[in-house]
Write a protein that holds these residues in place. Structure first.
Motif, PDB file in Angstrom:
ATOM      1  N   GLU A 188       1.032  -1.110   0.090  1.00 38.75           N
ATOM      2  CA  GLU A 188      -0.025  -0.030   0.015  1.00 38.75           C
ATOM      3  C   GLU A 188       0.849   1.203   0.123  1.00 38.75           C
ATOM      4  OE1 GLU A 188      -3.212   0.011  -0.568  1.00 38.75           O
ATOM      5  OE2 GLU A 188      -3.253  -1.954  -0.438  1.00 38.75           O
ATOM      6  N   ILE A 189       1.905   1.027   0.720  1.00 35.93           N
ATOM      7  CA  ILE A 189       2.749   2.173   0.904  1.00 35.93           C
ATOM      8  C   ILE A 189       3.303   2.547  -0.672  1.00 35.93           C
ATOM      9  CG2 ILE A 189       5.040   3.181   1.758  1.00 35.93           C
ATOM     10  CD1 ILE A 189       4.654   1.786   4.245  1.00 35.93           C
ATOM     11  N   GLY A 190       3.513   1.525  -1.155  1.00 31.94           N
ATOM     12  CA  GLY A 190       4.102   1.574  -2.897  1.00 31.94           C
ATOM     13  C   GLY A 190       3.050   2.409  -3.470  1.00 31.94           C
ATOM     14  N   HIS A 191       1.824   2.220  -3.421  1.00 33.29           N
ATOM     15  CA  HIS A 191       0.954   2.997  -4.073  1.00 33.29           C
ATOM     16  C   HIS A 191       0.871   4.314  -3.580  1.00 33.29           C
ATOM     17  CE1 HIS A 191      -1.262  -0.109  -5.860  1.00 33.29           C
ATOM     18  NE2 HIS A 191      -1.828  -0.858  -4.706  1.00 33.29           N
ATOM     19  N   LEU A 192       1.183   4.708  -2.493  1.00 33.67           N
ATOM     20  CA  LEU A 192       1.242   5.947  -1.909  1.00 33.67           C
ATOM     21  C   LEU A 192       2.743   6.710  -2.455  1.00 33.67           C
ATOM     22  CD1 LEU A 192       0.750   5.932   1.676  1.00 33.67           C
ATOM     23  CD2 LEU A 192      -0.655   7.093   0.137  1.00 33.67           C
ATOM     24  N   LYS A 193       3.700   6.121  -2.236  1.00 31.85           N
ATOM     25  CA  LYS A 193       5.096   6.492  -2.716  1.00 31.85           C
ATOM     26  C   LYS A 193       5.078   6.988  -4.425  1.00 31.85           C
ATOM     27  CE  LYS A 193       9.292   7.350  -1.989  1.00 31.85           C
ATOM     28  NZ  LYS A 193       9.825   8.200  -0.941  1.00 31.85           N
ATOM     29  N   HIS A 194       4.356   5.941  -4.968  1.00 30.09           N
ATOM     30  CA  HIS A 194       4.066   6.280  -6.647  1.00 30.09           C
ATOM     31  C   HIS A 194       3.076   7.215  -6.720  1.00 30.09           C
ATOM     32  CE1 HIS A 194       7.370   3.799  -7.930  1.00 30.09           C
ATOM     33  NE2 HIS A 194       6.842   2.620  -7.197  1.00 30.09           N
ATOM     34  N   LYS A 195       2.587   7.586  -5.742  1.00 32.46           N
ATOM     35  CA  LYS A 195       1.231   8.767  -6.165  1.00 32.46           C
ATOM     36  C   LYS A 195       0.266   8.076  -7.132  1.00 32.46           C
ATOM     37  CE  LYS A 195       3.496  12.889  -4.849  1.00 32.46           C
ATOM     38  NZ  LYS A 195       4.556  12.387  -4.156  1.00 32.46           N
ATOM     39  N   HIS A 196      -0.283   6.839  -6.791  1.00 32.19           N
ATOM     40  CA  HIS A 196      -1.024   6.077  -7.570  1.00 32.19           C
ATOM     41  C   HIS A 196      -2.510   6.641  -7.795  1.00 32.19           C
ATOM     42  CE1 HIS A 196       1.243   2.362  -8.258  1.00 32.19           C
ATOM     43  NE2 HIS A 196       1.909   3.270  -8.747  1.00 32.19           N
ATOM     44  N   LEU A 197      -2.904   7.265  -6.620  1.00 36.22           N
ATOM     45  CA  LEU A 197      -4.140   7.707  -6.655  1.00 36.22           C
ATOM     46  C   LEU A 197      -4.342   8.844  -7.625  1.00 36.22           C
ATOM     47  CD1 LEU A 197      -5.019   7.462  -2.911  1.00 36.22           C
ATOM     48  CD2 LEU A 197      -6.387   6.247  -4.646  1.00 36.22           C
ATOM     49  N   PHE A 198      -3.419   9.638  -7.359  1.00 40.34           N
ATOM     50  CA  PHE A 198      -3.389  11.013  -8.125  1.00 40.34           C
ATOM     51  C   PHE A 198      -3.329  10.592  -9.534  1.00 40.34           C
ATOM     52  CE2 PHE A 198      -0.980  14.609  -9.839  1.00 40.34           C
ATOM     53  CZ  PHE A 198      -1.854  15.646  -9.539  1.00 40.34           C
ATOM     54  N   LYS A 199      -2.258   9.593  -9.913  1.00 42.70           N
ATOM     55  CA  LYS A 199      -2.249   9.276 -11.405  1.00 42.70           C
ATOM     56  C   LYS A 199      -3.469   8.786 -11.836  1.00 42.70           C
ATOM     57  CE  LYS A 199       2.725   8.661 -11.220  1.00 42.70           C
ATOM     58  NZ  LYS A 199       3.924   7.814 -10.962  1.00 42.70           N
ATOM     59  N   ARG A 200      -4.267   7.788 -11.327  1.00 40.10           N
ATOM     60  CA  ARG A 200      -5.392   7.341 -11.783  1.00 40.10           C
ATOM     61  C   ARG A 200      -6.202   8.625 -11.845  1.00 40.10           C
ATOM     62  NH1 ARG A 200      -6.759   2.615  -7.442  1.00 40.10           N
ATOM     63  NH2 ARG A 200      -4.842   1.297  -7.846  1.00 40.10           N
ATOM     64  N   LEU A 201      -6.442   9.553 -11.118  1.00 43.48           N
ATOM     65  CA  LEU A 201      -7.308  10.831 -11.634  1.00 43.48           C
ATOM     66  C   LEU A 201      -7.061  11.629 -12.888  1.00 43.48           C
ATOM     67  CD1 LEU A 201      -7.913  12.361  -8.021  1.00 43.48           C
ATOM     68  CD2 LEU A 201      -9.784  11.470  -9.490  1.00 43.48           C
ATOM     69  N   LEU A 202      -5.697  11.450 -12.936  1.00 44.81           N
ATOM     70  CA  LEU A 202      -4.983  12.107 -13.992  1.00 44.81           C
ATOM     71  C   LEU A 202      -5.219  11.507 -15.477  1.00 44.81           C
ATOM     72  CD1 LEU A 202      -1.098  13.493 -13.402  1.00 44.81           C
ATOM     73  CD2 LEU A 202      -3.718  14.600 -13.648  1.00 44.81           C
ATOM     74  N   TYR A 203      -5.190   9.945 -15.232  1.00 48.66           N
ATOM     75  CA  TYR A 203      -5.721   9.103 -16.304  1.00 48.66           C
ATOM     76  C   TYR A 203      -7.110   9.281 -16.730  1.00 48.66           C
ATOM     77  CZ  TYR A 203      -6.422   4.681 -18.803  1.00 48.66           C
ATOM     78  OH  TYR A 203      -6.606   3.882 -19.784  1.00 48.66           O
ATOM     79  N   LEU A 204      -8.077   9.551 -15.735  1.00 48.62           N
ATOM     80  CA  LEU A 204      -9.496   9.952 -16.068  1.00 48.62           C
ATOM     81  C   LEU A 204      -9.680  11.302 -16.815  1.00 48.62           C
ATOM     82  CD1 LEU A 204     -11.072   8.560 -13.045  1.00 48.62           C
ATOM     83  CD2 LEU A 204     -11.204   7.430 -15.254  1.00 48.62           C
ATOM     84  N   VAL A 205      -8.710  12.321 -16.060  1.00 46.51           N
ATOM     85  CA  VAL A 205      -8.882  13.512 -16.774  1.00 46.51           C
ATOM     86  C   VAL A 205      -8.360  13.469 -18.325  1.00 46.51           C
ATOM     87  CG1 VAL A 205      -7.473  15.754 -16.610  1.00 46.51           C
ATOM     88  CG2 VAL A 205      -8.111  14.864 -14.731  1.00 46.51           C
ATOM     89  N   GLY A 206      -7.278  12.676 -18.704  1.00 44.39           N
ATOM     90  CA  GLY A 206      -6.855  12.496 -19.927  1.00 44.39           C
ATOM     91  C   GLY A 206      -8.091  12.158 -20.718  1.00 44.39           C
TER      92      GLY A 206
END
Ligand SMILES: [Zn+2]
Length: 403
Positions: A267-285
């Motif tokens: 789970e920390i891996g998800h945080l470190k790589h800012k995965h939540l944020f990137k998922r949002l960016l993916y949707l924005v795209g």
């Protein structure tokens, strides 16, 4: 075709209309009965909760959910007439509430049909009331924001802007802005929604704090939430800004501290790589893509004076987008899961412990380890088997399966 649609929307007598809605509900109940029979058959044949639960998941994902989506669209056509007595915003509220009630009626009924079978297979004891509460929360969390965004888009339509580009950007900015806002706000409500309390085990808290320090991430808040009755072994991290870690008490009770550590490291891996944020960016795209293609189509019509067939236009506009936010998004999720596993190894989780943790999660949740290739494409996570293979490949460690 168009005549049929307008007949359904406004031509039918009320009695017929309501009977059809009732019919749609009954179809969904009938489908659940079929699923129950098929799942029991697998269970009796294999005597394996994993195989039965997997069958249930497959039927849910590819049959019952699809059927619900089709019937909810049909229901909306049938009841949209009743919304016309309200003002603009009222109409959206009416349709959102109608969808919520419809979904609840279907899902509570389906729950009553499958509940005993499910409890027998998995040995869960969660009360019907709590299951209905979980259902209601899930739908509210989804329909509430959708209704709100819809209402806001309607009002944005009334703002007169000269340029088409600005108008397009405005249409895109509202859902995007709201998505970010919901992701910022929702974490504050998670402890309440999950009925979570602070993680009790001081030793584990200390271990997890060290893990966060090792990863170079500011400390998180740790919670545990009641999942014993529904036998859900899980941990999740929410919050774009201030991370909150939630661990199910069913998992706390049944896993070794080292295994829990491995799961949280992921789970920390998800945080470190800012995965939540990137998922949002993916949707924005994705949304940006739709707006762009939409204005290109507009531009083409204006420049050539030719009108594009409406169905062709819709296919060009929505086809790639739907692929992008379905299979594409899932593929993106799975690549993030892989990265998170990789990160756990990087900050010192031993591959053996990591694999044990995964297998334990699978056992506790009655999950099969292997998935069919096509089936895997529709999942948010790679199969256990694939993740284990991946971990072995990265670390060079070979796991010995105990018989
Ligand atoms: Zn993950």
């Amino acid at each position: 075709m168009d005549k049929l649609v307008s007949l359904i929307i406004s031509g039918l007598p009320n009695g017929v209309r309501l009977s059809l809605v009732l019919f749609l509900i009954i179809i969904n109940y009938g489908a659940e009965f079929l699923v129950k029979r098929a799942v029991l058959k697998v269970y009796h044949k294999t005597n394996s909760p994993e195989e039965a639960v997997n069958k249930l998941r497959i039927y849910n994902q590819y049959f019952l959910v699809v059927l619900q989506i089709i019937t909810i669209v049909a229901m909306e056509f049938l009841v949209v007439k009743y919304s016309t007595r309200y003002g603009k915003a009222g109409r959206i509220v009416f349709m959102t509430v109608a969808s919520f009630v419809f979904l609840m009626v279907i899902n509570i009924g389906q729950l009553l049909i499958i509940n005993k079978t499910y409890q027998r297979i998995r040995g869960t004891t969660q009360s019907l009331f709590n299951q209905v509460r979980d259902l209601a929360l899930t739908f509210l969390l989804f329909l509430g924001p959708a209704g709100l965004i819809g209402t806001m888009m309607l009002f944005a339509d009334e703002i007169k802007v000269e340029s088409d580009v600005v108008a397009g950007m405005l249409t895109a900015a509202i859902p995007i802005g709201m998505m970010f806002l919901f992701n910022l706000i929702l974490p504050f409500f998670y402890p309440k929604i999950l009925k979570a309390s602070a993680l009790e085990d001081a030793g584990l808290r200390e271990r997890l704090n060290q893990l966060f320090a090792k990863a170079g991430i500011k400390p998180a808040q740790f919670y545990q939430w009641p999942t014993k009755e529904k036998k859900v072994a899980n941990a999740l991290v929410v919050g774009l800004v201030k991370p909150k870690v939630f661990i199910g008490d069913y998992y706390l009770e049944n896993a070794e501290p080292g295994e829990i550590e491995a799961t949280i490291a992921h789970e920390i891996g998800h945080l470190k790589h800012k995965h939540l944020f990137k998922r949002l960016l993916y949707l924005v795209g994705g949304i940006a893509e739709v707006v762009l293609v939409g204005s290109l189509l507009d531009w083409y019509e204006k420049a050539t004076g030719k009108e594009i067939n409406i169905y062709l236009g819709l296919a060009i506009l929505l086809g790639p987008f739907l692929l992008y936010i379905s299979l594409g998004l899932l593929q993106y999720y799975r690549s993030q899961e892989k990265k998170a596993d990789e990160f756990a190894l990087e900050i010192g989780i031993k591959p053996e412990v990591m694999i044990n943790a995964l297998l334990k999660l699978g056992r506790l949740n009655h999950m099969v380890t292997k998935l069919k290739k096509l089936d895997e494409r529709f999942q948010t996570h790679p199969s256990m088997a694939r993740r284990i293979e991946q971990i072995e490949k990265i670390s060079g460690y070979k796991y010995e399966f105990k018989q």
